[in-house]
Design an enzyme around this catalytic site. Structure first.
Site, mmCIF file in Angstrom:
data_model
loop_
_atom_site.group_PDB
_atom_site.id
_atom_site.type_symbol
_atom_site.label_atom_id
_atom_site.label_comp_id
_atom_site.label_asym_id
_atom_site.label_seq_id
_atom_site.Cartn_x
_atom_site.Cartn_y
_atom_site.Cartn_z
ATOM 1 N N GLY A 25 52.934 30.976 34.721
ATOM 2 C CA GLY A 25 52.991 30.490 36.095
ATOM 3 C C GLY A 25 53.176 32.214 36.851
ATOM 4 N N ARG A 26 53.018 32.438 38.189
ATOM 5 C CA ARG A 26 53.163 33.591 38.687
ATOM 6 C C ARG A 26 53.915 33.542 39.553
ATOM 7 N NH1 ARG A 26 48.587 35.781 39.163
ATOM 8 N NH2 ARG A 26 47.944 34.065 40.462
ATOM 9 N N HIS A 250 48.600 22.374 46.179
ATOM 10 C CA HIS A 250 47.340 21.954 44.973
ATOM 11 C C HIS A 250 46.740 23.045 45.053
ATOM 12 C CE1 HIS A 250 43.120 20.483 42.871
ATOM 13 N NE2 HIS A 250 43.814 19.610 42.695
ATOM 14 N N ASP A 251 46.066 23.251 44.211
ATOM 15 C CA ASP A 251 45.781 25.228 43.662
ATOM 16 C C ASP A 251 44.732 25.402 43.928
ATOM 17 O OD1 ASP A 251 44.780 24.042 41.528
ATOM 18 O OD2 ASP A 251 46.522 24.467 39.618
ATOM 19 N N THR A 252 43.807 24.509 43.928
ATOM 20 C CA THR A 252 42.631 24.745 44.092
ATOM 21 C C THR A 252 42.282 24.829 45.966
ATOM 22 O OG1 THR A 252 41.518 23.502 42.390
ATOM 23 C CG2 THR A 252 40.135 23.312 44.096
ATOM 24 N N THR A 273 41.939 26.976 33.675
ATOM 25 C CA THR A 273 41.720 26.244 32.593
ATOM 26 C C THR A 273 40.764 24.670 32.658
ATOM 27 O OG1 THR A 273 43.760 26.783 32.172
ATOM 28 C CG2 THR A 273 43.511 24.020 31.396
ATOM 29 N N ASN A 310 35.617 17.538 39.170
ATOM 30 C CA ASN A 310 36.513 18.275 37.813
ATOM 31 C C ASN A 310 35.264 18.175 37.274
ATOM 32 O OD1 ASN A 310 38.245 17.312 39.658
ATOM 33 N ND2 ASN A 310 40.054 17.873 37.705
ATOM 34 N N GLY A 420 40.517 32.493 37.789
ATOM 35 C CA GLY A 420 40.255 33.691 36.826
ATOM 36 C C GLY A 420 39.085 33.814 36.109
#
Length: 500
Positions: A25-26, A250-252, A273, A310, A420
């Site tokens: 996490g950041r 949702h991060d996406t 991931t 996914n 990433g």
């Protein structure tokens, strides 16, 4: 709340983005305004699951959500001491949740989506409720990790019986900051419990699955103000009135906000991931062909739909590195990638979406077994295995992108890789060759940028109106790299036929 940064009517918003991934996490401090989009990472921390033995083969894999909250507060303390904040926003991975009792107390650390409790439950749910019915309502691909499947697996447990509320991970963390319960809609859409056309809970499906409908909190849209930081958190963050804003949690969803594009004819890979591969559409595509192909319709910011599937993603590489380190054979990633770039191409190919790759474990051994079963050479070196993983991912991206285009009727001219994985030059180059179109890699911090942009718009920041304006600001301020296809698509055609 700060009003600093306003000059001549222009407003520069200073916000803190909490971005939680499956392994770390950041906390990112950002400034957003006319011609400005800058970030500073003020804290980074591990997100390490915990396996708890319960005897009789009932081990459970949990998230350490209390540890995450501690680390988030520590990062927010640094951010609030560094600048006067307009707001805070939190995004994370999807599908997992915490249960609260009637007093608002957490009923145990949330269970990890890779836990084995859902084994066999997906087929049970499809048989009981009907795959066509579920997909026609929710538009969500069938995966054993989906919240619907997790809740059916947990139906008779003491925790679910005692629960009065269910909060997805970012909503749980926002609740602890503000005392306000809710469910942000982009993340709620991944649960397989939301009516994707109406953007509301699919109550009939919820009841048919035997889920207590009172568990599900009110929905909120990205950009809504959740509440002010309260309680001990307020004291820790300086005592002022600091809003928490719902972002694309949702991060996406946040990552796709920050795709640096000026055209609608783009595809994307949100690469970490997991790899989320697909298109941005104006409306869901809930077709039988889409269900058969296991495509998903996740809701995005500003009424958009993320039509995607996914792909297992860099998890295969991450688990391989962990396995080697545990065996006393640690490897440095940059050196491995350089060696993999020189390794024999297309020696071995696997399907990254093979269910055997989902759970934690000895990934190199699983990849080797998959190669044996398809009559291919087993990777003998670490570089060969890395080459196998990256070529297999590039093939999976190609297959998924082509299917998305065919099912939606949308054509694309460029593929954006954000997150990433955009730093992985070999993966980006292989993907351009596999897809036969240019790949634009970056920004690496797409998720945090999308989080900050939605917050900045809520604060009245200049230059952050609609998605087009947000993306133009990203394109003007962030570093990206373009990879042109080299004409090797026929080599990928031949490789793909091995798995047919």
């Amino acid at each position: 709340m700060s009003t600093s940064g306003a000059v001549g009517g222009a407003v520069t918003a200073t916000c803190a983005a909490v971005d939680l991934g499956a392994s770390s996490g950041r906390v990112i401090l950002g400034r957003v305004g006319a011609g400005e989009l800058s970030t500073t990472e003020v804290a980074r921390f591990d997100n390490t699951p915990i396996r708890i033995a319960r005897g009789a083969g009932r081990d459970r894999l949990h998230w350490n959500v209390l540890g995450l909250y501690r680390d988030i507060l520590a990062g927010l303390r640094i951010a609030s001491a560094s600048a006067e904040l307009h707001s805070i926003g939190i995004d994370s991975w999807a599908v997992d949740y915490g249960l609260l009792d009637a007093d608002g107390e957490l009923l145990g650390n949330p269970i990890h989506y890779r836990d084995s409790r859902t084994d066999g439950v997906l087929d049970q749910v499809r048989a009981t409720l009907g795959a066509e019915r579920i997909y026609a309502t929710t538009g969500i691909q069938f995966m054993p990790i989906n919240t619907l499947i997790q809740l059916v697996a947990a139906r008779d447990t003491a925790a679910l019986t005692a629960a009065s509320s269910l909060l997805l991970i970012p909503d749980l963390l926002c609740y602890w900051l503000t005392g306000q319960r809710g469910a942000e809609v982009t993340n709620a859409s991944t649960t397989q419990l939301l009516d994707v056309r109406r953007r509301e809970w699919a109550w009939e499906l919820v009841r048919a699955a035997g889920i207590d409908e009172t568990l599900l909190p009110p929905l909120r849209e990205p950009g809504e103000r959740i509440g002010l930081v309260d309680g001990t958190a307020r004291a820790e963050l300086g005592g002022g009135e600091l809003p928490v804003v719902a972002v694309g949690s949702h991060d996406t969803a946040s990552a796709i906000v920050a795709v640096p594009t000026v055209t609608r004819r783009f595809g994307y890979v949100s690469c970490g991931t997991w790899s989320l591969v697909g298109l941005e559409l104006d409306a869901p595509v809930v077709s039988e062909a889409g269900r058969t192909a296991n495509f998903t319709n996740e809701l995005g910011v500003d009424g958009t739909t993320r039509y995607l599937r996914n792909v297992m993603g860099l998890w295969l590489l991450q688990e391989s590195l962990r396995t080697w380190a545990d065996a006393g054979r640690p490897a440095e990633l940059s050196g491995l990638l350089a060696d993999a770039a020189r390794a024999e191409p297309f020696r071995s190919i696997v399907d990254p979406d093979d269910p055997r790759f989902l759970a934690p474990g000895d990934m190199p051994a699983r990849i080797a077994q998959a190669c044996r079963e398809t009559g291919q050479p087993v990777p003998e070196t670490q570089a060969q295995l890395v080459r196998c993983v990256l070529e297999s991912l590039a093939l999976a991206y190609r297959r998924t992108l082509r299917q998305a285009c065919a099912l939606s009727g949308r054509e694309v001219d460029v593929l954006h890789i954000v997150g990433g994985g955009s730093r992985n030059e070999l993966l980006c180059r292989l993907t351009a060759d596999a897809c036969g179109i240019p790949v634009v890699a970056g920004p690496v911090e797409a998720t945090a940028l999308g989080n900050l942009l939605v917050q900045a718009r809520a604060a009245g920041g200049s230059g952050v109106g609609d998605l087009t304006a947000m993306r133009a600001l990203v394109a003007a301020t962030q570093e990206v790299r373009e990879y042109a296809p080299s004409g090797a698509a026929s080599d990928f055609d031949a490789a793909a036929r091995r798995l047919d």
